[in-house]
Design a protein around this motif. Structure first.
Motif, PDB file in Angstrom:
ATOM      1  N   ALA A  71      39.672 -31.245  18.092  1.00 46.07           N
ATOM      2  CA  ALA A  71      40.368 -32.504  17.830  1.00 46.07           C
ATOM      3  C   ALA A  71      40.409 -32.860  16.340  1.00 46.07           C
ATOM      4  CB  ALA A  71      39.703 -33.624  18.618  1.00 46.07           C
ATOM      5  N   ASN A  72      39.559 -32.221  15.573  1.00 49.10           N
ATOM      6  CA  ASN A  72      39.379 -32.646  14.188  1.00 49.10           C
ATOM      7  C   ASN A  72      40.423 -32.042  13.256  1.00 49.10           C
ATOM      8  OD1 ASN A  72      38.477 -33.285  11.645  1.00 49.10           O
ATOM      9  ND2 ASN A  72      36.310 -33.021  12.185  1.00 49.10           N
ATOM     10  N   ASN A  73      41.318 -32.891  12.759  1.00 46.82           N
ATOM     11  CA  ASN A  73      42.407 -32.409  11.911  1.00 46.82           C
ATOM     12  C   ASN A  73      41.943 -31.932  10.535  1.00 46.82           C
ATOM     13  OD1 ASN A  73      44.567 -32.662  13.666  1.00 46.82           O
ATOM     14  ND2 ASN A  73      44.706 -34.878  13.311  1.00 46.82           N
ATOM     15  N   ASP A  74      40.681 -32.209  10.215  1.00 48.51           N
ATOM     16  CA  ASP A  74      40.173 -31.749   8.923  1.00 48.51           C
ATOM     17  C   ASP A  74      39.692 -30.308   8.978  1.00 48.51           C
ATOM     18  OD1 ASP A  74      40.637 -34.284   8.084  1.00 48.51           O
ATOM     19  OD2 ASP A  74      38.576 -34.970   8.509  1.00 48.51           O
ATOM     20  N   LYS A  75      39.639 -29.770  10.189  1.00 45.79           N
ATOM     21  CA  LYS A  75      39.046 -28.431  10.335  1.00 45.79           C
ATOM     22  C   LYS A  75      40.115 -27.348  10.204  1.00 45.79           C
ATOM     23  CE  LYS A  75      34.883 -29.799  11.097  1.00 45.79           C
ATOM     24  NZ  LYS A  75      33.811 -29.446  10.158  1.00 45.79           N
ATOM     25  N   LEU A  95      46.655 -33.636  21.192  1.00 41.50           N
ATOM     26  CA  LEU A  95      48.095 -33.473  21.428  1.00 41.50           C
ATOM     27  C   LEU A  95      48.931 -34.129  20.324  1.00 41.50           C
ATOM     28  CD1 LEU A  95      48.504 -34.011  25.286  1.00 41.50           C
ATOM     29  CD2 LEU A  95      48.373 -31.874  24.006  1.00 41.50           C
ATOM     30  N   SER A  96      48.349 -35.057  19.606  1.00 43.02           N
ATOM     31  CA  SER A  96      49.105 -35.713  18.529  1.00 43.02           C
ATOM     32  C   SER A  96      48.879 -35.041  17.181  1.00 43.02           C
ATOM     33  CB  SER A  96      48.681 -37.178  18.400  1.00 43.02           C
ATOM     34  OG  SER A  96      48.615 -37.767  19.664  1.00 43.02           O
ATOM     35  N   SER A  97      48.076 -34.000  17.167  1.00 40.07           N
ATOM     36  CA  SER A  97      47.760 -33.342  15.899  1.00 40.07           C
ATOM     37  C   SER A  97      49.025 -32.786  15.238  1.00 40.07           C
ATOM     38  CB  SER A  97      46.777 -32.196  16.163  1.00 40.07           C
ATOM     39  OG  SER A  97      46.709 -31.347  15.054  1.00 40.07           O
ATOM     40  N   ALA A 114      46.873 -26.160  17.297  1.00 37.16           N
ATOM     41  CA  ALA A 114      45.833 -26.985  17.923  1.00 37.16           C
ATOM     42  C   ALA A 114      46.405 -27.700  19.139  1.00 37.16           C
ATOM     43  CB  ALA A 114      45.293 -27.986  16.914  1.00 37.16           C
ATOM     44  N   ARG A 115      47.609 -28.225  18.988  1.00 32.75           N
ATOM     45  CA  ARG A 115      48.249 -28.930  20.112  1.00 32.75           C
ATOM     46  C   ARG A 115      48.401 -27.989  21.308  1.00 32.75           C
ATOM     47  NH1 ARG A 115      52.161 -30.447  16.160  1.00 32.75           N
ATOM     48  NH2 ARG A 115      53.729 -29.174  17.195  1.00 32.75           N
ATOM     49  N   SER A 116      48.931 -26.813  20.987  1.00 32.05           N
ATOM     50  CA  SER A 116      49.217 -25.864  22.057  1.00 32.05           C
ATOM     51  C   SER A 116      47.938 -25.439  22.786  1.00 32.05           C
ATOM     52  CB  SER A 116      49.921 -24.647  21.457  1.00 32.05           C
ATOM     53  OG  SER A 116      50.209 -23.730  22.465  1.00 32.05           O
ATOM     54  N   VAL A 124      54.616 -34.712  19.188  1.00 26.40           N
ATOM     55  CA  VAL A 124      53.781 -35.191  20.298  1.00 26.40           C
ATOM     56  C   VAL A 124      54.520 -34.969  21.623  1.00 26.40           C
ATOM     57  CG1 VAL A 124      52.514 -37.151  21.248  1.00 26.40           C
ATOM     58  CG2 VAL A 124      52.860 -36.964  18.764  1.00 26.40           C
ATOM     59  N   LYS A 125      55.805 -35.280  21.591  1.00 27.67           N
ATOM     60  CA  LYS A 125      56.634 -35.071  22.774  1.00 27.67           C
ATOM     61  C   LYS A 125      56.595 -33.607  23.216  1.00 27.67           C
ATOM     62  CE  LYS A 125      60.781 -37.717  22.995  1.00 27.67           C
ATOM     63  NZ  LYS A 125      62.233 -37.774  22.719  1.00 27.67           N
ATOM     64  N   GLN A 126      56.765 -32.738  22.190  1.00 30.81           N
ATOM     65  CA  GLN A 126      56.779 -31.290  22.480  1.00 30.81           C
ATOM     66  C   GLN A 126      55.450 -30.869  23.113  1.00 30.81           C
ATOM     67  OE1 GLN A 126      54.787 -29.043  20.378  1.00 30.81           O
ATOM     68  NE2 GLN A 126      55.363 -27.364  21.764  1.00 30.81           N
TER      69      GLN A 126
END
Lengths: 935, 426
Positions: free
Chosen positions: A117-121, A171-173, A178-180, A217-219
């Motif tokens: 979940a961490n967008n900094d990683k 999912l909002s990343s 990461a989302r996938s 996000v939709k995708q």
């Protein structure tokens, strides 16, 4: 939960490798979702005032501290190391991860989901974190999968909530990988939780995501819905939610959606959601709408969307065949255009649509054929027949689009191959009608200078050989065969020869026998010559010989192969010795053909087969002597050993089945057993399987004489019975136990304690593939029949198992076809066990030992009768058991028998059966029952 | 969303030989399991143990009782006794089917179960016996094996060599049975309709029925024969029709049906089979034949020209020591030849009976002086049996009549009982 110093040291915390964090900060990161920070009290108990914390509170505080440390600092590096090029770093990282998982599962889940979940990683550590999560939720092997599901379900509520929160957040990343990855993990969790009525808010949460304006996000949400539909059975999603999902998906597919990624994800999601759309496809308006959206999507400029849309059409063709009528005309136009003009991935799907329609109609027509009532669940709409005049030319055109050397590439799949394959299916669907549509194409092209035309013509001919009646094809066959035998020798092009040899094989496969006018000797001499050609052509020639031989299988002495029998064998053996026999599966084809030739040997030619025995044995011996092989060489060696054991098995069966050859052949038994036992020393499942089968056949041929090999063989028999992983080996070994029982009769007794122990263990194991269990029950019967009343000591183990399996097998409600089939196999196994045990005890003073089980057995028979879903095999076995019970227990069981439904209605039904095996068993049972009741 | 596998098999045979090997092995095992099961089911069973109350003590010795059944099984299972076990007898048959010429004749001549002639009515006729009409014709063994069928007469010589729909009885494309399978049927070949009437089943698909009761053999015969197509009209691969004979419980109804009923064949007397008896080679008192003028054209023996001679004639075997004996085991002595007339031992000689010299002492027949007529027909492999001589004698003087058979039935047995399961009317 105790903090373990060792692990803390491993993490480097104590050595200050990480930047220091204070307790409170660490706690803060992890405190989302924590029940609450403990209410710490000031206490003056036993001394000066202090913060009073109970041991429990320390532990609960320590847990988040522990994982947050890992999550924040260490886990990233470990995940990156696990993907390092440095093998030792990788290994160390994997070990730490495993250790982490074993020692503190909740922290492990939290750490990984936090990382994802961490967008900094870094994206790589996030992806791997997601992948590991996925693998801790699901596995291929059913028993492991069940364990993982239970493990997740029993996890602390708060931990699960935290993990799911992280996943949804991902999912909002902005990072698409990461989302996938998160999409897939969410689907796995949903696959576990929805059937247990947990995570009820998931779908509505996802649907609310769709309303967001951000495309990414939709995708990601649409992708998640797609995976979710793949993971979760439609039974666990109510129609209201299905409607909402479909609405969201179809909106995403719509031309008004400007973002291609969103459209693609939506289209792919629809592919999986189709299984949920049963109700919607039954509603004309909704179906029209869905179909329109799908068809429109096949016309978008974006290649991947077109491809995905055609994939949807293919899926619809098999799931909703009966709903397609009004769309077929449009679909034909769309597919024809794609086949003609579009890029290959799209064109292949367009052809696949028609292949899939053929599959459906072949199945339906098969069902029509099997019972003349023509009341198949789905009626045949004859789409293929109607499309035929346009469809066939479209497919013939594709045949000319071959690639150079496609025959040399195992994985090749192109439009010409797909088109020819579809043409073959069309021929099977419509039969004779295809012939006049294809013949002009063949005649036009077969002699053209361009190899593509000659090959296409030949391939077209080969493709339509299955389906039309022999009468329709025979006039052409003889002309064509003559032409092709010449081409096999003279055509300059390999590709043409390859297809020609394949077509000749197809002729023998479907048209064998008297329809072919050309003398077999002529055909053989061409094929034998062809077997010296390049490997791919030689392999097809072997295939042609395989089917020629199969067509010559006649009882009696006059086989057309006999005059050249020795030459054929010699030629095939030379092929196996070719330097390049490893290419194009040539060696395998040669041995398989050799097997078939052996099978159809006649009295006249069995002496030649006899000479083959030492030849094959020497070959096998040679493979066992080879030393210091590379792993690649070893693999090839194993493959060869498998083929040789297979060949010996066929020979054993052939020579062992006739009295005169049996005795001569059995002189080789010593050496053969020696070889087989050495083969077992190599670790390879296929080889074991082949050797096992060969030994089974040998034991049956040798009879009591096999006893002397039992001491040497027994350890491998045990090994086979314990081989849960390669369950095929286990299944075959169980079958061999049956062979041994019939070969040795009561001489198998000394080995029975061991065998029964393993069989009972196998039955109780949830690791062993379920398909092995019915044969194990049958094997009980084999053993009991061989050792008779000596089976006494196993009764207390075997009977309760049979009893509980029997109960289980009558409780299967709402099962699918596969489950029903399995249930019937299980019932058959149980019944064969009872037959063997009852017959084994017959005439023994210990017959009385079986009396206590009689009523359960009869109840089982009654319940089978009442369930009304047994197949013919079970019916035959069941009525047989009724007879065996009456036969063995006689008048003692008379009252019980006469009370049972089985002895009346069921028996009557079997007596009236058209199936003669059932009738035969029933007549016998009636005979035995009437004696038991009257006596 | 998994990648969708599009590739279909291309230019490959759909079935791999490895899978085929597996499948064939499974088929073989399933077949062999079912063979073993059937074999077990056919073994003499506790079912056939005769409840002692239904048996007057006097007769018990004549029947296969518990001891015999147990013994038969012991033979099956114990290797020491293998020499006489059915398995070995199987092998004998396989070996014998390869015998040629006189060796084959000699062997086969000893394999039929031969009926005794009914001199007096056995007790419990209605409980323990079946009755059926005997078709007129040649008694023979029919053996199907290795894709052909051979019928052999009582003396072992070949009657026909032909293809049939019996298992392994013809070389046809449809494999009806594995090559080692064979069948042995006890038949009567009935010339007028060129049909083999099967009166007993000895082996079926390689499985012996020797040690099964007549009850079971008849049951098996009736359920098995028709399913092979052997009862169909002749065709290319099936030269002669086979047919079963209706078999009745020997009660009043059954006796009448067999005696007066119309059949597809010309009748030659009635056969009586004890339902508990195993198939036994040679003469047995558990299978009987009875004839009178109404149900047979051949009540009285004919001479070599086919005429009924004025005096009863008998064929006896001349032993080395000049003794004249019947074919029974042990042989019954009916006279002695003077040394000077002995021509060659082992020959079968024909004699006329001189009525005045015949005596019945304690129920035993003594022929007294015999008048030498000549050598018997060369095809003869047996002398007459004692019961035949006796029956022929009584037939000329005070025949056992149908009324005697009826009178022997127990009037207390339920006359109205429905025809038994074993009744085998087409």
């Amino acid at each position: 939960m105790v903090m373990e110093a060792t692990r803390l040291r491993d993490l480097g915390f104590l050595f200050g490798k990480c930047s220091s964090r204070i307790f409170k900060d660490a706690l803060a990161v992890a405190s989302q979702g924590l029940p609450s920070f403990p209410n710490l009290k000031i206490s003056s108990h036993r001394g000066p005032p202090a913060l009073w914390i109970s041991e429990e509170e320390i532990n609960s505080l320590a847990i988040p501290f522990e994982f947050s440390l890992i999550m924040a600092v260490e886990i990233t590096q470990v995940l990156l190391n696990a993907q390092s090029v440095d093998a030792s770093a990788r290994k160390y990282a994997e070990e730490s991860l495993n250790q982490f998982q074993d020692q503190n599962l909740p922290s492990f889940f939290l750490a990984l989901s936090g990382e994802l979940a961490n967008n900094d990683k870094p994206v790589d550590s996030r992806k791997l974190a997601g992948l590991i999560l996925k693998n801790t939720l699901d596995a291929k092997e059913q028993h492991r999968k069940n364990d993982l599901i239970q493990r997740w379900l029993s996890l602390d509520m708060f931990v699960k909530a935290q993990v799911k929160g992280c996943l949804l957040q991902t999912l909002s990343s902005p990072v698409s990988d990461a989302r996938s990855t998160a999409s897939q993990v969410i689907a796995k969790v949903a696959g576990i939780e929805l059937p247990h009525k947990q995570w009820p808010e998931l779908i509505s949460t996802l649907l609310s995501n769709i309303q967001q304006q951000q495309s990414h996000v939709k995708q990601a949400t649409l992708e998640t819905l797609g995976y979710l539909c793949e993971e979760v059975s439609p039974d666990f999603v109510d129609q209201d939610q299905v409607n909402k999902i479909l609405t969201a998906v179809v909106q995403g597919m719509n031309a008004s959606e400007v973002n291609n990624d969103v459209r693609l994800s939506a289209t792919r999601a629809l592919y999986n959601a189709l299984g949920f759309a049963q109700a919607n496809f039954s509603n004309d308006m909704e179906r029209d709408y869905l179909m329109r959206v799908v068809c429109e999507a096949t016309l978008t400029p974006e290649l991947k969307i077109r491809q995905a849309a055609f994939e949807c059409l293919v899926a619809i063709s098999s799931s909703y065949y009966d709903k397609l009528g009004s769309y077929m005309q449009d679909i034909f136009i769309i597919t024809a255009k794609a086949v003609k003009e579009d890029e290959e991935p799209v064109a292949l799907q367009a052809i696949e649509f028609w292949s899939s329609i053929c599959d459906e109609e072949i199945d339906i027509l098969d069902e029509y054929g099997s019972d003349f009532s023509a009341d198949s669940d789905t009626p045949c709409f004859y789409f293929i027949r109607q499309a035929l005049p346009a469809l066939v030319p479209m497919l013939l055109d594709t045949l000319l689009k071959q690639e150079e050397d496609q025959d040399l590439d195992e994985g090749a799949w192109n439009i010409a191959m797909a088109g020819g394959t579809c043409l073959g299916l069309v021929a099977r669907t419509v039969g004779d009608d295809i012939v006049p549509l294809v013949m002009p194409f063949i005649e036009e092209n077969i002699s053209k200078p361009d190899w593509r035309q000659r090959e296409a013509a030949t391939y077209a001919f080969g493709s339509i050989l299955e389906g039309p009646s022999p009468e329709k094809l025979t006039p052409t066959i003889n002309v064509a065969l003559n032409f092709m035998l010449t081409a096999l020798i003279n055509d300059p092009n390999n590709h043409v020869k390859d297809t020609t040899a394949w077509t000749v094989g197809r002729i023998f496969e479907f048209m064998h026998g008297p329809t072919v006018e050309i003398p077999v000797r002529t055909i053989l001499s061409v094929l034998l010559q062809c077997m010296k050609d390049v490997p791919n052509v030689a392999e097809k020639a072997c295939g042609a010989l395989y089917f020629l031989a199969r067509g010559c299988e006649v009882v009696g002495s006059a086989s057309p192969l006999s005059p050249l029998f020795a030459d054929i064998i010699q030629a095939l053996l030379s092929v196996t010795h070719r330097e390049d026999a490893g290419e194009s599966r040539l060696r395998t084809a040669a041995y398989e053909t050799l097997n078939e030739v052996v099978r159809c040997a006649t009295d006249e030619t069995t002496p030649i087969v006899m000479q083959l025995v030492p030849v094959i044995m020497v070959e096998l011996h040679r493979t066992l002597e080879a030393q210091k092989l590379t792993s690649d060489e070893r693999e090839k060696q194993n493959e060869l050993q498998g083929l040789l054991c297979g060949c010996l098995q066929v020979i054993i069966q052939k020579l062992g089945s006739a009295e005169p050859t049996k005795y001569t052949f059995l002189q080789y038994t010593d050496q053969m057993m020696d070889l087989f036992l050495r083969v077992f020393a190599c670790r390879n499942a296929t080889v074991h399987e082949e050797a096992m089968l060969a030994i089974g056949a040998l034991a049956y041929a040798a009879g009591h004489n096999f006893l002397k090999y039992m001491q040497g063989f027994y350890p491998y028999l045990e090994m086979g019975l314990q081989n849960f992983e390669e369950y095929q080996v286990c299944a075959i070994t169980v079958g061999v136990v049956g062979d041994l029982c019939r070969a040795l009769d009561d001489k198998i007794l000394p080995f029975c304690d061991g065998i029964m122990t393993h069989l009972l263990k196998d039955l109780s194991s949830n690791q062993l593939h379920r398909s092995v269990k019915p044969p194990i029950f049958s094997c009980f019967g084999d053993i009991a029949l061989a050792i008779g009343e000596n089976f006494e000591k196993y009764l207390i183990y075997a009977m309760p198992m049979l009893q509980s399996a029997a109960e289980l097998s009558t409780l299967v409600a709402e099962a699918d076809d596969e489950m029903i089939e399995y249930t019937n196999q299980l019932r058959n196994g149980i019944l064969e066990a009872h037959s063997g045990i009852l017959q084994g005890f017959k005439n023994s003073p210990k017959t009385q030992l079986l009396m206590p089980y009689a009523s359960n057995i009869l109840q089982f028979l009654d319940s089978l009768y009442n369930e009304k879903d047994m197949d013919d095999i079970v019916m035959k076995a069941a009525v047989g058991v009724l007879g065996d019970l009456a036969d063995t227990l006689g008048a003692n069981a008379g009252p019980l028998i006469s009370q049972s439904v089985s002895s009346k209605d069921f028996l009557e039904e079997c007596l009236a059966s058209d199936e003669h095996l059932i009738k035969e068993s029933a007549q016998w049972a009636k005979f035995a029952v009437s004696r038991a009741i009257s006596g | 969303m998994a990648p969708h596998e599009l590739r279909r098999p291309f230019k490959r045979p759909a079935i791999s030989d490895q899978q085929r090997r597996r499948d064939l092995a499974l088929i073989r095992q399933t077949q062999q399991r079912s063979d073993s099961q059937n074999r077990a089911r056919r073994l003499a069973s506790s079912l056939f143990d005769l409840p002692s109350h239904s048996f007057p003590d006097a007769c018990q010795a004549d029947f296969p009782d518990n001891v015999d059944v147990g013994y038969a099984i012991a033979l099956e299972q114990s290797p020491e006794l293998e020499a006489s076990s059915p398995t070995v007898r199987h092998l004998d048959f396989v070996q014998a089917s390869k015998l040629k010429g006189s060796a084959a004749r000699h062997w086969f001549a000893r394999q039929l179960m031969l009926t005794e002639w009914m001199i007096d009515v056995p007790p419990n006729l209605d409980r323990d016996w079946y009755v059926f009409a005997r078709p007129a014709g040649k008694r023979c063994f029919v053996v199907s094996s290795n894709g052909s069928t051979v019928s052999r007469l009582r003396n072992g010589s070949v009657l026909h060599h032909f293809p049939s729909s019996l298992p392994n009885g013809a070389r046809t494309k449809e494999i009806s049975a594995p090559s080692h399978v064979y069948c042995i049927l006890d038949c009567i070949f009935h010339e007028p309709d060129q049909t083999y009437y099967v009166i007993d089943m000895v082996c079926w698909r390689g499985y012996s029925l020797y040690d099964c009761s007549a009850e079971f053999r008849f049951f098996w015969l009736n359920s098995k024969l028709s399913e092979t197509g052997a009862c169909n009209p002749p065709s290319t691969y099936h030269r002669y029709r086979f047919s079963v004979v209706p078999i009745y419980d020997c009660n009043r109804i059954g006796l009448h049906k067999a005696y007066t009923g119309g059949f597809a064949f010309v009748k030659d007397g009635l056969l009586f089979y004890n339902r508990h008896a195993h198939y036994q080679t040679g003469n047995t008192p558990l299978a009987l034949v009875w004839k009178d003028e109404l149900c047979s054209q051949y009540v009285l023996d004919t001479d070599s020209e086919g005429h009924v001679p004025a005096e009863q004639q008998v064929v006896l075997e001349l032993q080395d020591d000049g003794k004249l004996t019947t074919s029974d085991d042990p042989p019954i002595l009916f006279g002695c030849l003077e040394k000077e007339i002995i021509q060659k031992a082992g020959n079968f000689l024909r004699f006329s009976v001189i009525d005045e010299c015949v005596r019945i002492v304690d129920g035993k027949l003594e022929l007294g002086d015999l008048k030498f007529v000549g050598k018997a027909n060369r095809a003869r492999a047996f002398a007459d049996s004692y019961s035949k001589v006796f029956f022929q004698y009584t037939a000329r003087h005070s025949p056992l009549q149908f009324q005697d058979l009826i009178a022997s039935l127990d009037p207390n047995l339920d006359e109205n009982s429905e025809s038994n399961d074993m009744e085998m009317i087409d």
